[in-house]
Design a protein around this motif. Structure first.
Motif, PDB file in Angstrom:
ATOM      1  N   ASN A 114       0.816  -1.216   0.000  1.00 44.34           N
ATOM      2  CA  ASN A 114       0.000   0.000   0.000  1.00 44.34           C
ATOM      3  C   ASN A 114       0.850   1.267   0.000  1.00 44.34           C
ATOM      4  N   ALA A 133       1.508  12.491  13.083  1.00 41.68           N
ATOM      5  CA  ALA A 133       0.512  13.267  13.827  1.00 41.68           C
ATOM      6  C   ALA A 133      -0.552  12.294  14.333  1.00 41.68           C
ATOM      7  N   LEU A 134      -0.656  12.170  15.644  1.00 43.14           N
ATOM      8  CA  LEU A 134      -1.608  11.221  16.232  1.00 43.14           C
ATOM      9  C   LEU A 134      -2.852  11.982  16.696  1.00 43.14           C
ATOM     10  N   ALA A 135      -3.966  11.788  15.987  1.00 43.51           N
ATOM     11  CA  ALA A 135      -5.199  12.503  16.354  1.00 43.51           C
ATOM     12  C   ALA A 135      -5.656  12.042  17.736  1.00 43.51           C
ATOM     13  N   ALA A 168     -10.553   9.082   8.806  1.00 46.66           N
ATOM     14  CA  ALA A 168     -10.264   7.849   8.048  1.00 46.66           C
ATOM     15  C   ALA A 168      -9.611   6.841   8.986  1.00 46.66           C
ATOM     16  N   THR A 169     -10.176   6.703  10.168  1.00 47.49           N
ATOM     17  CA  THR A 169      -9.578   5.883  11.234  1.00 47.49           C
ATOM     18  C   THR A 169     -10.469   4.674  11.538  1.00 47.49           C
ATOM     19  N   VAL A 173     -10.981   3.521  17.106  1.00 45.17           N
ATOM     20  CA  VAL A 173     -10.283   4.809  17.276  1.00 45.17           C
ATOM     21  C   VAL A 173     -11.281   5.950  17.074  1.00 45.17           C
ATOM     22  N   TRP A 195      -2.491  -9.954  12.846  1.00 43.50           N
ATOM     23  CA  TRP A 195      -1.616 -10.534  11.823  1.00 43.50           C
ATOM     24  C   TRP A 195      -0.164 -10.320  12.232  1.00 43.50           C
ATOM     25  N   ALA A 296      -5.310  -5.770  12.519  1.00 47.46           N
ATOM     26  CA  ALA A 296      -5.009  -5.654  11.087  1.00 47.46           C
ATOM     27  C   ALA A 296      -6.254  -5.403  10.248  1.00 47.46           C
ATOM     28  N   MET A 297      -7.353  -6.071  10.558  1.00 50.71           N
ATOM     29  CA  MET A 297      -8.537  -5.915   9.701  1.00 50.71           C
ATOM     30  C   MET A 297      -9.802  -6.371  10.427  1.00 50.71           C
ATOM     31  N   HIS A 324     -13.903   4.420   6.540  1.00 46.43           N
ATOM     32  CA  HIS A 324     -13.049   3.283   6.901  1.00 46.43           C
ATOM     33  C   HIS A 324     -13.749   1.981   6.535  1.00 46.43           C
ATOM     34  N   VAL A 325     -12.948   0.941   6.256  1.00 43.46           N
ATOM     35  CA  VAL A 325     -13.557  -0.353   5.923  1.00 43.46           C
ATOM     36  C   VAL A 325     -14.348  -0.941   7.092  1.00 43.46           C
ATOM     37  N   ALA A 331     -12.404  -5.713   4.671  1.00 43.54           N
ATOM     38  CA  ALA A 331     -11.100  -5.086   4.458  1.00 43.54           C
ATOM     39  C   ALA A 331     -10.558  -5.347   3.052  1.00 43.54           C
ATOM     40  N   LEU A 332     -10.996  -4.533   2.105  1.00 43.85           N
ATOM     41  CA  LEU A 332     -10.439  -4.595   0.755  1.00 43.85           C
ATOM     42  C   LEU A 332     -10.096  -3.183   0.318  1.00 43.85           C
ATOM     43  N   PHE A 333      -9.083  -3.062  -0.529  1.00 45.63           N
ATOM     44  CA  PHE A 333      -8.670  -1.740  -0.976  1.00 45.63           C
ATOM     45  C   PHE A 333      -9.823  -1.010  -1.686  1.00 45.63           C
ATOM     46  N   ALA A 336     -12.159   0.400   0.811  1.00 48.06           N
ATOM     47  CA  ALA A 336     -11.614   1.589   1.473  1.00 48.06           C
ATOM     48  C   ALA A 336     -11.771   2.810   0.561  1.00 48.06           C
TER      49      ALA A 336
HETATM   50  C1  LIG Z   1      -1.221  -7.799   5.937  1.00 50.49           C
HETATM   51  C2  LIG Z   1      -2.371  -7.251   5.153  1.00 50.49           C
HETATM   52  C3  LIG Z   1      -2.476  -7.554   3.800  1.00 50.49           C
HETATM   53  C4  LIG Z   1      -3.528  -7.019   3.053  1.00 50.49           C
HETATM   54  N1  LIG Z   1      -3.607  -7.313   1.714  1.00 50.49           N
HETATM   55  C5  LIG Z   1      -4.601  -6.773   0.975  1.00 50.49           C
HETATM   56  C6  LIG Z   1      -4.685  -7.031  -0.425  1.00 50.49           C
HETATM   57  O1  LIG Z   1      -3.860  -7.736  -0.996  1.00 50.49           O
HETATM   58  N2  LIG Z   1      -5.719  -6.472  -1.129  1.00 50.49           N
HETATM   59  C7  LIG Z   1      -6.651  -5.680  -0.525  1.00 50.49           C
HETATM   60  O2  LIG Z   1      -7.561  -5.185  -1.204  1.00 50.49           O
HETATM   61  N3  LIG Z   1      -6.589  -5.411   0.802  1.00 50.49           N
HETATM   62  C8  LIG Z   1      -5.596  -5.940   1.558  1.00 50.49           C
HETATM   63  N4  LIG Z   1      -5.539  -5.704   2.903  1.00 50.49           N
HETATM   64  C9  LIG Z   1      -6.596  -4.883   3.509  1.00 50.49           C
HETATM   65  C10 LIG Z   1      -6.383  -3.402   3.245  1.00 50.49           C
HETATM   66  O3  LIG Z   1      -5.049  -3.058   3.544  1.00 50.49           O
HETATM   67  C11 LIG Z   1      -7.325  -2.606   4.143  1.00 50.49           C
HETATM   68  O4  LIG Z   1      -8.636  -3.019   3.926  1.00 50.49           O
HETATM   69  C12 LIG Z   1      -7.241  -1.121   3.847  1.00 50.49           C
HETATM   70  O5  LIG Z   1      -5.941  -0.641   4.094  1.00 50.49           O
HETATM   71  C13 LIG Z   1      -8.215  -0.380   4.738  1.00 50.49           C
HETATM   72  O6  LIG Z   1      -8.106   0.985   4.454  1.00 50.49           O
HETATM   73  P1  LIG Z   1      -8.752   2.051   5.413  1.00 50.49           P
HETATM   74  O7  LIG Z   1      -8.386   3.386   4.841  1.00 50.49           O
HETATM   75  O8  LIG Z   1     -10.186   1.755   5.638  1.00 50.49           O
HETATM   76  O9  LIG Z   1      -8.066   1.851   6.824  1.00 50.49           O
HETATM   77  P2  LIG Z   1      -6.564   1.695   7.310  1.00 50.49           P
HETATM   78  O10 LIG Z   1      -5.675   1.263   6.196  1.00 50.49           O
HETATM   79  O11 LIG Z   1      -6.694   0.883   8.562  1.00 50.49           O
HETATM   80  O12 LIG Z   1      -6.166   3.178   7.667  1.00 50.49           O
HETATM   81  C14 LIG Z   1      -6.461   3.756   8.913  1.00 50.49           C
HETATM   82  C15 LIG Z   1      -5.353   4.743   9.190  1.00 50.49           C
HETATM   83  O13 LIG Z   1      -5.659   5.452  10.382  1.00 50.49           O
HETATM   84  C16 LIG Z   1      -4.438   5.680  11.049  1.00 50.49           C
HETATM   85  N5  LIG Z   1      -4.746   6.002  12.451  1.00 50.49           N
HETATM   86  C17 LIG Z   1      -5.264   5.184  13.406  1.00 50.49           C
HETATM   87  N6  LIG Z   1      -5.411   5.871  14.553  1.00 50.49           N
HETATM   88  C18 LIG Z   1      -4.992   7.137  14.307  1.00 50.49           C
HETATM   89  C19 LIG Z   1      -4.904   8.318  15.096  1.00 50.49           C
HETATM   90  N7  LIG Z   1      -5.307   8.354  16.369  1.00 50.49           N
HETATM   91  N8  LIG Z   1      -4.401   9.447  14.516  1.00 50.49           N
HETATM   92  C20 LIG Z   1      -3.999   9.459  13.222  1.00 50.49           C
HETATM   93  N9  LIG Z   1      -4.074   8.372  12.424  1.00 50.49           N
HETATM   94  C21 LIG Z   1      -4.565   7.233  12.970  1.00 50.49           C
HETATM   95  C22 LIG Z   1      -3.670   4.377  10.878  1.00 50.49           C
HETATM   96  O14 LIG Z   1      -2.288   4.582  11.090  1.00 50.49           O
HETATM   97  C23 LIG Z   1      -3.995   4.058   9.426  1.00 50.49           C
HETATM   98  O15 LIG Z   1      -3.049   4.626   8.554  1.00 50.49           O
HETATM   99  C24 LIG Z   1      -4.495  -6.209   3.677  1.00 50.49           C
HETATM  100  C25 LIG Z   1      -4.388  -5.911   5.042  1.00 50.49           C
HETATM  101  C26 LIG Z   1      -3.335  -6.427   5.774  1.00 50.49           C
HETATM  102  C27 LIG Z   1      -3.230  -6.083   7.235  1.00 50.49           C
END
Ligand SMILES: Cc1cc2nc3c(=O)[nH]c(=O)nc-3n(C[C@H](O)[C@H](O)[C@H](O)COP(=O)(O)OP(=O)(O)OC[C@H]3O[C@@H](n4cnc5c(N)ncnc54)[C@H](O)[C@@H]3O)c2cc1C
Length: 364
Positions: A114, A133-135, A168-169, A173, A195, A296-297, A324-325, A331-333, A336
């Motif tokens: 990613n 930056a930690l919200a 986007a958390t 969170v 994971w 992780a998911m 967020h997913v 949990a798929l890209f 998201a």
């Molecule tokens: C090992 C692994 C392999 C994967 N492989 C695939 C794949 O091959 N194909 C696929 O489609 N999906 C895959 N996924 C799933 C995919 O990565 C997720 O579904 C996707 O990243 C979710 O996106 P999101 O934006 O909803 O959330 P997230 O990616 O969870 O983003 C949330 C963000 O919020 C941030 N955050 C949390 N708390 C705070 C805070 N207090 N302040 C500031 N920031 C904060 C986190 O650091 C994170 O960057 C995989 C997941 C894992 C763990």
């Protein structure tokens, strides 16, 4: 022979589900989820686990069970009994890979996962970008809203004010961040799968026939990918990224167990697993980096579709959208991305901005 027959029977069932349409005319399973049918007949699948679904149809051979569970561990980090049958079937039936649009296309992979996508998005981002930056909390300010955050580099508390905010958390969170807001929509509770991901740096003779993605039959891991596989010129050094999802019900206990183990235990377990397929791996290994992803998911357990199947509304409070997913629990890209676009468009509209047509096409 009976294993082969079962596999064929399963593939036939999957094919039927791939083509199934509900009374609302929609496909049973789609990516992202919002396009999927709400036909109660299909949603009933969410009442039972994938293990129950297989049992009820006499799918019992070890190979078939391993194959199906590989899918649920891979996409949901969950064993069969921890996976909704709706989600388990979605894994196999939602991806229509043989469409006119995909004709002739191939998989593309990149070493940074990613990170590559983040870099691409960042390069187009005109807004200011603050990282490390930690919200900490969202604060209502009349006709504005503020986010308090910890500037990790400076170890200082800081505040950003804005007309609106997209969080986007993850769900757990987001609940904490919005505690101080008056009227917040209830957010779904998700079980999250832990994971362990390890980058195994190896040096070995180049072999053109090695695969990008390799799995080891009957292993508790998900195997590994060669992160340098499409990296151009053949190299002796590469990084093998090894994945293991912990799919059993006791996620909190597993997280504690994983955190209690040091690098040597994790790295040893990874190399032991890989040794099954590559007895020479320890001699070839130069370095192992281990990352524990405690949450992780989201895990689509039976019932995960809930009262509002396929995702809740993006606006969760005045001037606050959620992307967020965890909203759909899937949990798929693509999921998201869909949630992100919906949240941005909903927030823009709520602020009275002229948003034009949706980036998602006709909104479903
Ligand atoms: C090992 C692994 C392999 C994967 N492989 C695939 C794949 O091959 N194909 C696929 O489609 N999906 C895959 N996924 C799933 C995919 O990565 C997720 O579904 C996707 O990243 C979710 O996106 P999101 O934006 O909803 O959330 P997230 O990616 O969870 O983003 C949330 C963000 O919020 C941030 N955050 C949390 N708390 C705070 C805070 N207090 N302040 C500031 N920031 C904060 C986190 O650091 C994170 O960057 C995989 C997941 C894992 C763990």
């Amino acid at each position: 022979m009976s294993e082969r027959r079962e596999m064929e029977r399963f593939q036939n069932a999957v094919e039927r589900w791939s083509e199934a349409r509900g009374r609302d005319g929609k496909r049973a399973f789609t990516i992202p989820l919002t396009g999927a049918s709400r036909d109660p007949h299909f949603l009933e699948l969410d009442r039972i686990s994938m293990a129950d679904w297989l049992d009820a149809r006499g799918f019992t051979t070890p190979f078939l069970r391993w194959y199906v569970e590989y899918g649920t561990r891979d996409d949901f980090g969950a064993v069969l009994s921890e996976t909704s049958a709706w989600a388990g079937l979605h894994y196999f039936a939602a991806r229509s890979m043989e469409t006119a649009q995909l004709e002739g296309s191939r998989y593309l992979v990149w070493p940074e996962g990613n990170g590559w996508l983040v870099k691409g998005l960042r390069s187009r981002l005109r807004a200011r970008w603050r990282h490390h930056a930690l919200a900490l909390r969202v604060v209502p300010m009349g006709s504005r809203v503020a986010v308090d955050y910890l500037d990790v580099d400076r170890d200082e508390l800081r505040r950003i004010e804005a007309d609106g905010v997209v969080l986007a958390t993850p769900g757990f969170v987001t609940k904490r961040l919005t505690k101080g807001l008056g009227d917040v929509a209830p957010l779904p509770d998700r079980t999250t799968s832990p994971w362990v991901v390890a980058n195994v740096h190896v040096e070995r003779d180049y072999e053109p026939n090695r695969a990008w993605d390799s799995m080891i039959y009957d292993s508790p891991s998900l195997g590994y990918v060669d992160a340098g596989h499409q990296g151009g010129a053949p190299k002796r050094r590469t990084v093998l990224t090894h994945f293991r999802a912990y799919g059993d019900p006791d996620v909190a206990g597993t997280r504690a167990m994983l955190l209690g183990h040091g690098w040597a235990v994790h790295a040893g377990a990874v190399l032991d697993d890989m040794r099954t397929a590559h007895p020479e791996i320890v001699e070839q290994c130069r370095r192992v980096d281990v990352m524990i992803w405690g949450h992780a998911m989201p895990r689509p357990r039976p019932g995960f579709l809930g009262a509002d199947p396929m995702g809740s509304a993006p606006m969760i409070a005045e001037r606050v959208a959620w992307a967020h997913v965890d909203q759909t629990g899937y949990a798929l890209f693509e999921e998201a991305t869909d949630r992100g676009v919906r949240a941005a468009e909903a927030l823009g509209k709520s602020l009275g901005l002229a948003m034009g047509d949706s980036y998602l096409g006709p909104v479903t």
